[in-house]
Design an enzyme around this catalytic site. Structure first.
Site, PDB file in Angstrom:
ATOM      1  N   LYS A  76       0.856  -1.192   0.000  1.00 16.62           N
ATOM      2  CA  LYS A  76       0.000   0.000   0.000  1.00 16.62           C
ATOM      3  C   LYS A  76       0.893   1.244   0.000  1.00 16.62           C
ATOM      4  CE  LYS A  76      -3.924   2.068   2.516  1.00 16.62           C
ATOM      5  NZ  LYS A  76      -4.882   1.919   3.646  1.00 16.62           N
ATOM      6  N   SER A 151      -9.894   2.066   2.608  1.00 16.05           N
ATOM      7  CA  SER A 151      -8.967   2.790   1.770  1.00 16.05           C
ATOM      8  C   SER A 151      -7.943   1.923   1.052  1.00 16.05           C
ATOM      9  CB  SER A 151      -8.234   3.827   2.618  1.00 16.05           C
ATOM     10  OG  SER A 151      -7.421   3.184   3.593  1.00 16.05           O
ATOM     11  N   SER A 175     -10.310  -0.263   6.839  1.00 10.72           N
ATOM     12  CA  SER A 175      -9.687  -0.198   5.508  1.00 10.72           C
ATOM     13  C   SER A 175      -8.964  -1.439   5.025  1.00 10.72           C
ATOM     14  CB  SER A 175      -8.732   0.987   5.436  1.00 10.72           C
ATOM     15  OG  SER A 175      -9.464   2.164   5.261  1.00 10.72           O
TER      16      SER A 175
HETATM   17  N1  GLN Z   1     -13.470   4.555   5.942  1.00  6.90           N
HETATM   18  C1  GLN Z   1     -12.891   5.021   7.169  1.00  6.90           C
HETATM   19  C2  GLN Z   1     -12.463   6.438   7.025  1.00  6.90           C
HETATM   20  O1  GLN Z   1     -12.685   6.994   6.003  1.00  6.90           O
HETATM   21  C3  GLN Z   1     -11.741   4.129   7.577  1.00  6.90           C
HETATM   22  C4  GLN Z   1     -10.535   4.357   6.776  1.00  6.90           C
HETATM   23  C5  GLN Z   1      -9.381   3.524   7.206  1.00  6.90           C
HETATM   24  O2  GLN Z   1      -9.555   2.501   7.879  1.00  6.90           O
HETATM   25  N2  GLN Z   1      -8.193   3.980   6.863  1.00  6.90           N
HETATM   26  O3  GLN Z   1     -11.886   7.026   7.885  1.00  6.90           O
END
Ligand code: GLN
Length: 496
Positions: A76, A151, A175
């Site tokens: 990532k 994400s 995410s």
């Molecule tokens: N969807 C959540 C957010 O937008 C979690 C994102 C994540 O786990 N990095 O914060």
């Protein structure tokens, strides 16, 4: 070859059925062919990857190979990797080449794994659909008109499309688990503090945790073996003995290998009224998975997590608060984007940040600054921290009655590109089943539990397992048992 498990790939390398250079080329060729339509990778650097593969081949020839030596992995783009462009999905870091390695990258390097490339992600990991990336959305390989989740959507799409055998993700509120669910992968968010955050670009430091995304629980365990461990460069890293996360996988002698396991079913997920919060077809698949677990010998107990419905609101105070502080370092001075024109220092800051950050990141910085400001701190931030404690206490109480907690990962299957992009609250609710786990710091994973068949195609659904602190080995074994009797996780999208 490319659909094989990590263990099978390691065996093929050891048997000289294929070299690491050849294996790396197979994936690089597939990336060259399919990435233009999927947009799963932000950066690839074939020369760098192949140089690592040559070194791995030498190690294999010398008889010094470990379980990941010579195996290509996608990383990532939130992990700093020396000599690699590291963007975190943001224009702010479009030109940033990292001068150092994150601990996770360093550990994979030491294990002899190959860095295949840096995967696309929501900007600074803020999002659930990969649509906030400066580098454009990722497409779900099961249906390219749909999102892969976020994400860590680039990692999820890459592994699902067989562009990489496995990948890393990070999970602040879901995410790793949510994109794993939407792309038919197995993904694990470890207990907070098990994997070092050093060199992992910070979003909400008290919630961020890196973990594996792969095609099986077994592959996840092998990756976690390499990723986990104390790191004095991360002050929240936990100093504990190293574990072998595959230790509970040994073949079970009887037909009910999970006899004695107590699976908690929260009434906040499975109560008659509460079920309506989840797509009915997804819920049906989760129910079938519960039946499968009963056949494997597990018993189910009803539990309650009474503060569950407060998790999303508490998260959207705490995570933006921490993000507003973490992102203050991006000021155009030392590295990252700097506006071309400005009259004075203040204007340089404001223009650089206005140009470098996208809309969702700005929204979070504004919310975070607001909830931390004098006069609002007590009303919002402190209150959210209290709720966080209540949620953690709920889990402590629940784990007195059960060994693992089961539920859906995501309230729906992959949604269409653009479907939720204009409505931040709808998007935030994508993580309704996952966020509490981060607030409590617990390990959680998602694994494939079937497909929702629709007129225009079939979409994967994910099952979530939540464990007690440091119970990753058990979680992975419970997932592995299910994967020994089901083949959802072996199915791939048709792409060529
Ligand atoms: N969807 C959540 C957010 O937008 C979690 C994102 C994540 O786990 N990095 O914060």
């Amino acid at each position: 070859m490319i659909e094989r498990s990590l263990k099978a790939l390691a065996q093929a390398l050891a048997a000289r059925e294929i070299s690491s250079v050849e294996l790396t080329r197979l994936y690089l060729d597939r990336i060259a062919r399919l990435n233009p339509s999927l947009n799963a990778f932000i950066s690839i650097d074939p020369e760098r990857s192949l140089a690592q593969a040559r070194a791995a081949d030498a190690r294999i020839a010398a008889g010094e190979a470990g379980p990941l030596t010579g195996i290509p992995l996608a990383q990532k783009d939130i992990f700093c990797a020396k000599g690699w462009r590291t963007t975190c999905g943001s224009r702010m870091l479009d030109n940033f080449v990292s001068p150092y390695d994150a601990t996770v990258i360093e550990k994979f390097d030491a294990a002899g794994a190959i860095n295949l490339g840096k995967t696309n992600m929501d900007e600074f990991a803020m999002g659930s659909s990969n649509e906030t990336s400066f580098f454009g959305p990722v497409r779900n390989p099961w249906d390219t008109t749909r999102v892969p989740g976020g994400s860590s959507g680039g990692s999820a799409a890459a592994v699902a499309a067989l562009l990489a055998p496995a990948a890393t993700g990070t999970d602040t509120g879901g995410s790793i688990r949510q994109p794993a669910a939407l792309c038919n992968l197995t993904g694990l968010k470890p207990t907070y503090g098990v994997v070092s955050r050093y060199g992992m670009i910070a979003f909400a430091s008290s919630l961020d945790q890196a973990g594996p995304m792969a095609r099986s629980a077994e592959d996840c365990a092998l990756l976690l073996n390499a990723m986990a461990g104390f790191d004095e460069r991360d002050s929240t890293s936990l100093d504990r003995p190293l574990e072998d996360y595959t230790r509970d996988f040994a073949a079970a002698a009887d037909a009910r290998p999970l006899a004695g396991l107590r699976i908690g079913l929260p009434k906040e997920f499975f109560g008659e009224a509460e079920r309506a919060g989840c797509d009915a077809a997804v819920m049906r698949l989760v129910d079938e998975a519960i039946a499968e677990y009963r056949r494997l010998g597990a018993e189910t107990v009803e539990i309650s997590l009474p503060n569950m419905q407060r998790s999303v609101p508490a998260y959207y105070v705490i995570a933006p608060a921490e993000a507003s502080s973490n992102l203050s370092r991006f000021d155009g001075v030392r590295y990252g984007h700097r506006a071309a024109e400005y009259a004075d220092l203040n204007e340089m800051y404001s223009r650089s940040r206005a140009e470098g950050f996208g809309a969702e990141v700005k929204r979070r910085i504004l919310i975070g600054t607001y909830v931390l400001s004098h006069g609002y701190y007590d009303a919002y931030y402190l209150q959210a921290q209290r709720i966080r404690r209540l949620i953690a206490d709920d889990f402590v109480a629940a784990f007195r009655q059960c060994d693992v907690i089961l539920g859906p990962t995501s309230p729906d299957t992959a949604f269409r590109l653009g479907e939720k992009a204009a409505d931040p609250v709808q998007m935030y609710l994508s993580d309704i089943y996952t966020i509490a786990v981060n607030l409590a710091g617990l390990p959680g994973m998602s694994l494939p539990c079937g497909f929702v068949e629709a007129a225009d195609g079939r979409l994967p659904a994910g099952l979530q397992l939540i464990g007690n602190y440091f119970d990753e080995a058990r979680l992975l074994a419970v997932a592995h048992r299910y994967q020994q009797v089901t083949d959802w996780h072996r199915q791939h999208p048709e792409l060529d």
